[in-house]
Design a protein around this motif. Structure first.
Motif, PDB file in Angstrom:
ATOM      1  N   GLY A 183       1.582   7.586   2.437  1.00 54.25           N
ATOM      2  CA  GLY A 183       2.510   6.408   2.090  1.00 54.25           C
ATOM      3  C   GLY A 183       4.023   5.850   3.175  1.00 54.25           C
ATOM      4  N   MET A 184       4.201   7.546   3.446  1.00 51.95           N
ATOM      5  CA  MET A 184       5.741   6.967   4.612  1.00 51.95           C
ATOM      6  C   MET A 184       5.271   6.268   6.029  1.00 51.95           C
ATOM      7  N   LEU A 185       3.765   6.351   6.299  1.00 55.65           N
ATOM      8  CA  LEU A 185       3.550   6.049   7.660  1.00 55.65           C
ATOM      9  C   LEU A 185       3.527   4.628   6.963  1.00 55.65           C
ATOM     10  N   TRP A 186       2.568   3.829   6.007  1.00 57.69           N
ATOM     11  CA  TRP A 186       2.872   2.453   6.028  1.00 57.69           C
ATOM     12  C   TRP A 186       3.835   2.126   5.837  1.00 57.69           C
ATOM     13  N   ALA A 187       4.685   2.297   4.781  1.00 58.08           N
ATOM     14  CA  ALA A 187       6.344   1.866   5.097  1.00 58.08           C
ATOM     15  C   ALA A 187       6.686   1.116   5.957  1.00 58.08           C
ATOM     16  N   SER A 188       6.843   2.933   7.162  1.00 60.31           N
ATOM     17  CA  SER A 188       6.991   2.551   8.320  1.00 60.31           C
ATOM     18  C   SER A 188       6.301   1.162   9.177  1.00 60.31           C
ATOM     19  N   GLY A 189       5.023   1.307   9.127  1.00 64.15           N
ATOM     20  CA  GLY A 189       4.112   0.158   9.636  1.00 64.15           C
ATOM     21  C   GLY A 189       4.811  -0.975   8.953  1.00 64.15           C
ATOM     22  N   ALA A 190       5.389  -1.387   7.918  1.00 64.16           N
ATOM     23  CA  ALA A 190       5.301  -2.414   7.351  1.00 64.16           C
ATOM     24  C   ALA A 190       6.848  -2.613   7.772  1.00 64.16           C
ATOM     25  N   MET A 191       8.167  -1.860   8.156  1.00 64.31           N
ATOM     26  CA  MET A 191       8.847  -1.604   9.095  1.00 64.31           C
ATOM     27  C   MET A 191       8.806  -2.750  10.610  1.00 64.31           C
ATOM     28  N   ILE A 192       7.980  -1.980  10.836  1.00 66.49           N
ATOM     29  CA  ILE A 192       7.903  -2.485  12.362  1.00 66.49           C
ATOM     30  C   ILE A 192       6.695  -3.630  12.774  1.00 66.49           C
ATOM     31  N   VAL A 210       0.864  -1.346   0.000  1.00 65.87           N
ATOM     32  CA  VAL A 210      -0.365   0.084  -0.299  1.00 65.87           C
ATOM     33  C   VAL A 210       0.911   1.178   0.237  1.00 65.87           C
ATOM     34  N   SER A 211       2.200   1.261   0.491  1.00 61.86           N
ATOM     35  CA  SER A 211       3.176   2.364   0.609  1.00 61.86           C
ATOM     36  C   SER A 211       3.374   2.626  -0.729  1.00 61.86           C
ATOM     37  N   LEU A 212       3.727   1.536  -1.290  1.00 56.26           N
ATOM     38  CA  LEU A 212       4.023   1.958  -2.968  1.00 56.26           C
ATOM     39  C   LEU A 212       2.730   2.263  -4.348  1.00 56.26           C
ATOM     40  N   GLU A 213       1.633   3.092  -2.959  1.00 61.74           N
ATOM     41  CA  GLU A 213       0.558   3.340  -4.527  1.00 61.74           C
ATOM     42  C   GLU A 213       0.880   5.058  -3.654  1.00 61.74           C
ATOM     43  N   THR A 214       1.807   5.461  -3.151  1.00 63.26           N
ATOM     44  CA  THR A 214       1.661   7.206  -2.928  1.00 63.26           C
ATOM     45  C   THR A 214       3.422   7.285  -2.869  1.00 63.26           C
ATOM     46  N   ILE A 215       4.370   6.579  -2.832  1.00 63.56           N
ATOM     47  CA  ILE A 215       5.970   7.620  -2.378  1.00 63.56           C
ATOM     48  C   ILE A 215       6.306   6.227  -2.725  1.00 63.56           C
ATOM     49  N   PRO A 216       7.552   6.429  -3.303  1.00 65.55           N
ATOM     50  CA  PRO A 216       8.718   5.672  -4.796  1.00 65.55           C
ATOM     51  C   PRO A 216       9.216   4.854  -4.480  1.00 65.55           C
ATOM     52  N   LEU A 249      18.051  10.162   6.680  1.00 63.49           N
ATOM     53  CA  LEU A 249      19.023  11.392   5.464  1.00 63.49           C
ATOM     54  C   LEU A 249      17.284  10.536   4.565  1.00 63.49           C
ATOM     55  N   VAL A 250      16.889   9.391   4.687  1.00 66.66           N
ATOM     56  CA  VAL A 250      16.155   9.463   4.115  1.00 66.66           C
ATOM     57  C   VAL A 250      14.906   9.365   3.919  1.00 66.66           C
ATOM     58  N   PHE A 251      14.232   9.461   5.085  1.00 71.38           N
ATOM     59  CA  PHE A 251      13.345  10.089   5.773  1.00 71.38           C
ATOM     60  C   PHE A 251      13.813  11.689   5.361  1.00 71.38           C
ATOM     61  N   LEU A 252      14.829  12.349   5.426  1.00 71.23           N
ATOM     62  CA  LEU A 252      15.006  14.102   4.871  1.00 71.23           C
ATOM     63  C   LEU A 252      14.725  13.907   3.446  1.00 71.23           C
ATOM     64  N   ASP A 253      15.018  13.225   2.933  1.00 75.46           N
ATOM     65  CA  ASP A 253      14.314  13.638   1.199  1.00 75.46           C
ATOM     66  C   ASP A 253      13.519  13.210   1.673  1.00 75.46           C
ATOM     67  N   ALA A 254      12.865  11.913   1.693  1.00 73.93           N
ATOM     68  CA  ALA A 254      11.290  11.888   1.404  1.00 73.93           C
ATOM     69  C   ALA A 254      10.618  13.371   1.422  1.00 73.93           C
ATOM     70  N   PHE A 255      10.813  13.682   2.826  1.00 71.80           N
ATOM     71  CA  PHE A 255      10.228  15.345   3.145  1.00 71.80           C
ATOM     72  C   PHE A 255      10.338  16.425   2.529  1.00 71.80           C
ATOM     73  N   MET A 256      11.785  16.539   1.993  1.00 74.98           N
ATOM     74  CA  MET A 256      11.934  17.593   0.489  1.00 74.98           C
ATOM     75  C   MET A 256      11.933  16.758  -0.399  1.00 74.98           C
ATOM     76  N   ARG A 257      10.936  16.177  -0.778  1.00 77.04           N
ATOM     77  CA  ARG A 257      10.534  15.994  -2.291  1.00 77.04           C
ATOM     78  C   ARG A 257       9.359  15.857  -2.275  1.00 77.04           C
ATOM     79  N   GLU A 258       8.559  16.026  -0.066  1.00 75.12           N
ATOM     80  CA  GLU A 258       7.103  16.594  -0.322  1.00 75.12           C
ATOM     81  C   GLU A 258       6.324  14.709  -0.551  1.00 75.12           C
ATOM     82  N   ALA A 307       4.208  11.967   0.060  1.00 75.08           N
ATOM     83  CA  ALA A 307       3.352  11.570   0.666  1.00 75.08           C
ATOM     84  C   ALA A 307       3.406  10.770   2.036  1.00 75.08           C
ATOM     85  N   PRO A 308       3.012  12.282   3.617  1.00 73.30           N
ATOM     86  CA  PRO A 308       3.220  11.435   4.283  1.00 73.30           C
ATOM     87  C   PRO A 308       2.279   9.674   4.961  1.00 73.30           C
TER      88      PRO A 308
END
Length: 294
Positions: free
Chosen positions: A150-159, A86-92, A136-145, A147-148
């Motif tokens: 998507g990052m939450l879904w990816a963080s959920g996958a990691m946890i 699901v994270s892949l729907e909104t983030i690289p 650095l990955v999170f900083l890069d994602a935020f600077m590229r705006e 989708a939050p």
């Protein structure tokens, strides 16, 4: 030796193609549950067929082992896989993969807390490297705006994947790794089959069928069999070292196949994550060589 190293490299590359295939599936109009159903369903059928022909002993598992794999494959693995897809729907794809690779740090800290073990200097350095890389990955994602959500879904996958790894370390005691992994995939296939129902005849276009087959074959069948071939040939330490090629593969393939831009911050983050994962495994490998006979 050379065969084992090649298998370890190829396995990591196969695993690293999962986010790429997910992106291609979305581009063809597939949804996350559909892709995961085909990934685990086809993967389970192909693996069962392969082992029935080449290694029937791998099909044998105890009742207790079957219950363990039902928990991991039927519950935890589907949750983690869904979060990642699901994270892949909104983030690289590259960002999603690199966020997932914060899991070694989480597993290390959680394991130390659970078992009340002291974390040494080398492991501390490894944790700092992985943490800095993910920052650095999170900083890069935020600077590229990015989708939050998507990052939450990816963080959920990691946890969830971190919890999965901790459970595997506990539940796999006394079990054969190859059989255990096989039935985790089988139960994941069953779970998504129950969730979505049996596929309707002709529901896939030719392009969608190609993605579905690739999901079942590349990051599932090939990745799993190559990994265990590598472990058997060169040991777990070498296999773990080369597993760091997985996020590298995703970043490179995302740039080459999907046209995702690659920035210096992201490359620096990936380098720190890879270094942090390799450091303790290289140390383990040196210790094994020192205690080896002769």
């Amino acid at each position: 030796m050379r065969k084992g190293l090649v298998c370890a490299i190829l396995s990591a590359c196969c695993f690293g193609m999962l986010p790429i295939l997910g992106k291609l599936g979305f581009a063809q109009g597939m949804d996350s549950t559909q892709m995961l159903q085909y990934r685990f369903g086809l993967g389970a059928l192909l693996l069962l067929g392969w082992f029935a022909l080449t290694n029937r002993d791998a099909l044998r598992i105890s009742t207790r082992g079957l219950l363990k794999t039902a928990l991991l494959g039927g519950v935890i693995s589907p949750v983690q896989s869904t979060c990642l897809m699901v994270s892949l729907e909104t983030i690289p794809a590259s960002t999603s993969s690199l966020i997932l690779y914060f899991y070694p740090a989480v597993v290390t800290v959680a394991g130390a807390l659970i078992h009340r073990q002291r974390i040494g200097r080398r492991v501390t350095l490894s944790l700092l490297l992985v943490t800095a890389g993910c920052a650095l990955v999170f900083l890069d994602a935020f600077m590229r705006e990015a989708a939050p959500v998507g990052m939450l879904w990816a963080s959920g996958a990691m946890i969830v994947f971190s919890a999965y790894i901790l459970l595997v370390q506990w539940l796999m005691r006394g079990e054969r790794p190859l059989s255990f992994s096989l039935y985790v995939i089988v139960f994941a296939g069953v779970a998504f089959g129950l969730l979505r129902g049996l596929p309707a005849p002709g529901e896939l276009t030719l392009a969608q069928a190609g993605v579905a087959l690739a999901l079942g074959l590349v990051p599932t069948v090939l990745a799993t069999t190559l990994l265990y071939t590598a472990i058997e040939a060169v040991g777990g330490a070498y296999a773990s070292i080369f597993s760091t090629l997985e996020p590298v593969t995703t970043v490179a393939a995302a740039a080459l196949l999907l046209g995702e831009p690659v920035f210096a911050r992201q490359l620096a983050g990936a380098a720190l994550i890879v270094a942090g994962i390799m450091l303790p495994n290289l140390a383990l490998l040196r210790r094994q060589k020192r205690v080896a006979p002769g």
